[in-house]
Write a protein that holds these residues in place. Structure first.
Motif, PDB file in Angstrom:
ATOM      1  N   PRO A   1      13.803  28.987 -23.800  1.00 40.98           N
ATOM      2  CA  PRO A   1      14.334  29.910 -24.822  1.00 40.98           C
ATOM      3  C   PRO A   1      14.791  29.214 -26.108  1.00 40.98           C
ATOM      4  N   LYS A   2      14.902  27.900 -26.093  1.00 36.84           N
ATOM      5  CA  LYS A   2      15.332  27.197 -27.305  1.00 36.84           C
ATOM      6  C   LYS A   2      14.184  26.483 -28.012  1.00 36.84           C
ATOM      7  N   ASP A   3      12.985  26.626 -27.472  1.00 40.34           N
ATOM      8  CA  ASP A   3      11.834  25.895 -27.988  1.00 40.34           C
ATOM      9  C   ASP A   3      11.242  26.615 -29.202  1.00 40.34           C
ATOM     10  N   LEU A   4      11.620  26.166 -30.388  1.00 41.91           N
ATOM     11  CA  LEU A   4      11.176  26.825 -31.617  1.00 41.91           C
ATOM     12  C   LEU A   4       9.671  26.711 -31.814  1.00 41.91           C
ATOM     13  N   GLU A   5       9.162  25.490 -31.614  1.00 39.06           N
ATOM     14  CA  GLU A   5       7.736  25.266 -31.838  1.00 39.06           C
ATOM     15  C   GLU A   5       6.894  26.087 -30.870  1.00 39.06           C
ATOM     16  N   GLY A   6       7.325  26.077 -29.612  1.00 33.40           N
ATOM     17  CA  GLY A   6       6.616  26.844 -28.583  1.00 33.40           C
ATOM     18  C   GLY A   6       6.562  28.325 -28.929  1.00 33.40           C
ATOM     19  N   HIS A   7       7.666  28.831 -29.456  1.00 34.78           N
ATOM     20  CA  HIS A   7       7.704  30.246 -29.815  1.00 34.78           C
ATOM     21  C   HIS A   7       6.834  30.543 -31.024  1.00 34.78           C
ATOM     22  N   ASN A   8       6.802  29.595 -31.976  1.00 33.94           N
ATOM     23  CA  ASN A   8       5.927  29.791 -33.126  1.00 33.94           C
ATOM     24  C   ASN A   8       4.465  29.827 -32.698  1.00 33.94           C
ATOM     25  N   THR A   9       4.112  28.966 -31.753  1.00 31.94           N
ATOM     26  CA  THR A   9       2.747  28.962 -31.234  1.00 31.94           C
ATOM     27  C   THR A   9       2.439  30.293 -30.558  1.00 31.94           C
ATOM     28  N   LEU A  10       3.386  30.761 -29.761  1.00 32.88           N
ATOM     29  CA  LEU A  10       3.194  32.032 -29.066  1.00 32.88           C
ATOM     30  C   LEU A  10       3.057  33.184 -30.055  1.00 32.88           C
ATOM     31  N   LEU A  11       3.839  33.109 -31.139  1.00 29.11           N
ATOM     32  CA  LEU A  11       3.770  34.153 -32.168  1.00 29.11           C
ATOM     33  C   LEU A  11       2.375  34.210 -32.778  1.00 29.11           C
ATOM     34  N   GLN A  12       1.852  33.024 -33.102  1.00 29.45           N
ATOM     35  CA  GLN A  12       0.508  32.970 -33.681  1.00 29.45           C
ATOM     36  C   GLN A  12      -0.520  33.542 -32.707  1.00 29.45           C
ATOM     37  N   TRP A  13      -0.332  33.213 -31.437  1.00 30.08           N
ATOM     38  CA  TRP A  13      -1.243  33.714 -30.418  1.00 30.08           C
ATOM     39  C   TRP A  13      -1.183  35.241 -30.362  1.00 30.08           C
ATOM     40  N   CYS A  14       0.055  35.781 -30.367  1.00 28.59           N
ATOM     41  CA  CYS A  14       0.246  37.242 -30.323  1.00 28.59           C
ATOM     42  C   CYS A  14      -0.452  37.912 -31.502  1.00 28.59           C
ATOM     43  N   VAL A  15      -0.262  37.327 -32.688  1.00 29.66           N
ATOM     44  CA  VAL A  15      -0.873  37.896 -33.887  1.00 29.66           C
ATOM     45  C   VAL A  15      -2.395  37.876 -33.754  1.00 29.66           C
ATOM     46  N   GLY A  16      -2.897  36.757 -33.239  1.00 26.83           N
ATOM     47  CA  GLY A  16      -4.338  36.613 -33.049  1.00 26.83           C
ATOM     48  C   GLY A  16      -4.895  37.621 -32.053  1.00 26.83           C
ATOM     49  N   GLN A  17      -4.083  37.955 -31.039  1.00 21.03           N
ATOM     50  CA  GLN A  17      -4.511  38.896 -30.002  1.00 21.03           C
ATOM     51  C   GLN A  17      -4.241  40.341 -30.396  1.00 21.03           C
ATOM     52  N   GLY A  18      -3.556  40.521 -31.520  1.00 24.69           N
ATOM     53  CA  GLY A  18      -3.220  41.873 -31.950  1.00 24.69           C
ATOM     54  C   GLY A  18      -2.104  42.502 -31.129  1.00 24.69           C
ATOM     55  N   LEU A  19      -1.251  41.663 -30.528  1.00 28.86           N
ATOM     56  CA  LEU A  19      -0.130  42.181 -29.735  1.00 28.86           C
ATOM     57  C   LEU A  19       1.098  42.334 -30.641  1.00 28.86           C
ATOM     58  N   LYS A  20       1.230  43.516 -31.244  1.00 28.33           N
ATOM     59  CA  LYS A  20       2.264  43.689 -32.264  1.00 28.33           C
ATOM     60  C   LYS A  20       3.669  43.740 -31.676  1.00 28.33           C
TER      61      LYS A  20
END
Ligand SMILES: [Zn+2]
Ligand SMILES: [Zn+2]
Ligand SMILES: [Zn+2]
Ligand SMILES: [Zn+2]
Ligand SMILES: [Zn+2]
Length: 304
Positions: A92-111
Motif C-alpha cells: 500500500p505504500k509503493d508509489l511506483e507500483g501503483h503508478n504502474t498499475l494506474l497505467q495498466w488500468c488506463v491501458g485496459q480501459g478500467l476506469k
C-alpha cells in the motif's frame, strides 16, 4: 468440426491474430516483443517454444511461438480479476507500483479501478510529503493544498431558495391545511360519523353508522392523502434552483492560500499553482477590485 492446424509464428500469423483476437475468449495473454498480443490457452511450454491454442472464429487453431519472440505472459480470465490480483499484491505504500498499475488500468480501459488507484496514489503522495516536511506540511489543508469551500460546504452548489415555499419544496394543502391532522369532515355524515336513514321494515328513521368514514366523521384529505402538504408548483418540489457555487465555481474546494496549494508551508519546492486555479484567482481579484472604484462617487460631502 475442430480444425487443428500447426502454424509457426510468422508475419502472416501476426495479421491473423490481430483480426481474430477480438473474438477469442481470454485465457492467457501472451505479449510479444513486437507489441502484438496473443490470447489463448497455453498447451505446452518448453525452453524454446510455447504451444498455444486459440479460438479462430468457430474453430480452434494451435500455434507455436518461439520463446525469443515473447515479451511476457499474463495469466488471467478477465481484466478485473487481473486487477484484483495486482492490487492485492501491491504494498500500500509503493508509489511506483501503483503508478504502474494506474497505467495498466488506463491501458485496459478500467476506469473505476483507475480511480481507485488514483485515490491510493494521492494518499501515498500525501504521506510522503508529510514525511518529507514533518514540521512544515500545511496543517490548515492537511497537506492536500485544497480547502473545502465554506460557501457551499464542499457541495459545489448553492441553492437559491424558492420564494413561495421558502426552500421547503412543499406548500400547505389548500384543501386541508387549516384542519387538524390532514383530515376533512366527512361530507356524507356531516362529520357526525352517523346519519339517519329510513328503515322501511321498522317504518321509521334509524341511526346508521357512516360507512364512508367508518363512523369517525372524518376522512383523509383526498387532495394530499392526509399529508397536509402539496408540492410547490413554483420550484416543482425542488425547494429552489441549484447553481454552481460562486466561491469555488462548483469545484467544491478552494486552493489553500497559506501553502500556495503545495501542501507545504511557504511552498519550498516552488510548485506552480494548478492552471485553472491561477485563471480563477485572477478573475476573483478583478471582481474584488471593482467596488472600491465606485466608493468615492458615493461618498459625496452633503455639506459641500
Ligand atoms: Zn495548505
Ligand atoms: Zn389536504
Ligand atoms: Zn361519514
Ligand atoms: Zn417552492
Ligand atoms: Zn463552493
Amino acid at each position: 468440426m475442430i480444425v487443428r492446424r500447426s502454424l509457426w509464428l510468422c508475419l502472416c500469423v501476426g495479421v491473423l491474430l490481430t483480426i481474430f483476437s477480438v473474438t477469442v475468449v481470454a485465457d492467457d495473454v501472451i505479449v510479444l516483443k513486437s507489441g502484438r498480443t496473443i490470447i489463448g490457452k497455453i498447451l505446452k511450454r518448453t525452453d524454446q517454444s510455447l504451444e498455444v491454442e486459440m479460438v479462430v472464429g468457430k474453430s480452434r487453431a494451435k500455434i507455436t511461438i518461439s520463446t525469443d519472440e515473447i515479451e511476457r505472459i499474463e495469466k488471467g480470465e478477465n481484466p478485473d480479476n487481473e486487477f484484483r490480483k495486482r492490487w492485492s499484491s501491491l504494498d500500500p505504500k509503493d508509489l511506483e507500483g501503483h503508478n504502474t498499475l494506474l497505467q495498466w488500468c488506463v491501458g485496459q480501459g478500467l476506469k473505476i479501478q483507475a480511480t481507485q488507484v488514483r485515490q491510493r496514489i494521492q494518499k501515498i503522495e500525501l504521506a510522503l510529503l508529510k514525511d518529507k516536511f514533518p514540521d512544515l506540511w500545511c496543517r490548515p489543508c492537511g497537506a492536500t493544498g485544497k480547502i473545502n469551500c465554506l460557501g457551499c460546504q464542499g457541495k459545489g452548489v448553492e441553492v437559491s431558495p424558492c420564494q413561495r415555499c421558502a426552500g421547503q419544496g412543499t406548500v400547505g394543502c389548500r384543501a386541508c391545511s387549516r384542519k387538524k391532522e390532514g383530515s376533512l369532515d366527512c361530507r356524507r355524515c356531516g362529520g357526525a360519523g352517523t346519519y339517519e336513514r329510513f328503515d322501511p321494515s321498522k317504518g321509521r328513521k334509524v341511526k346508521t353508522r357512516c360507512s364512508t368514514c367508518s363512523g369517525k366523521g372524518k376522512i383523509e384529505c383526498p387532495t394530499c392523502s392526509g399529508k397536509q402538504k402539496s408540492r410547490c408548483d413554483d420550484c416543482k418540489g425542488e425547494g429552489g434552483k441549484s447553481l454552481p457555487c460562486r466561491d469555488c465555481s462548483g469545484k467544491k474546494a478552494l486552493i489553500c492560500k497559506p501553502c500556495e496549494a503545495s501542501g507545504v508551508k511557504g511552498n519550498p519546492e516552488k510548485k506552480p499553482l494548478p492552471k485553472e486555479e491561477v485563471k480563477k484567482g485572477s478573475d476573483a481579484e478583478k471582481s474584488e477590485e471593482a467596488p472600491p472604484k465606485k466608493k468615492p462617487v458615493i461618498k459625496k460631502n452633503p455639506f459641500g
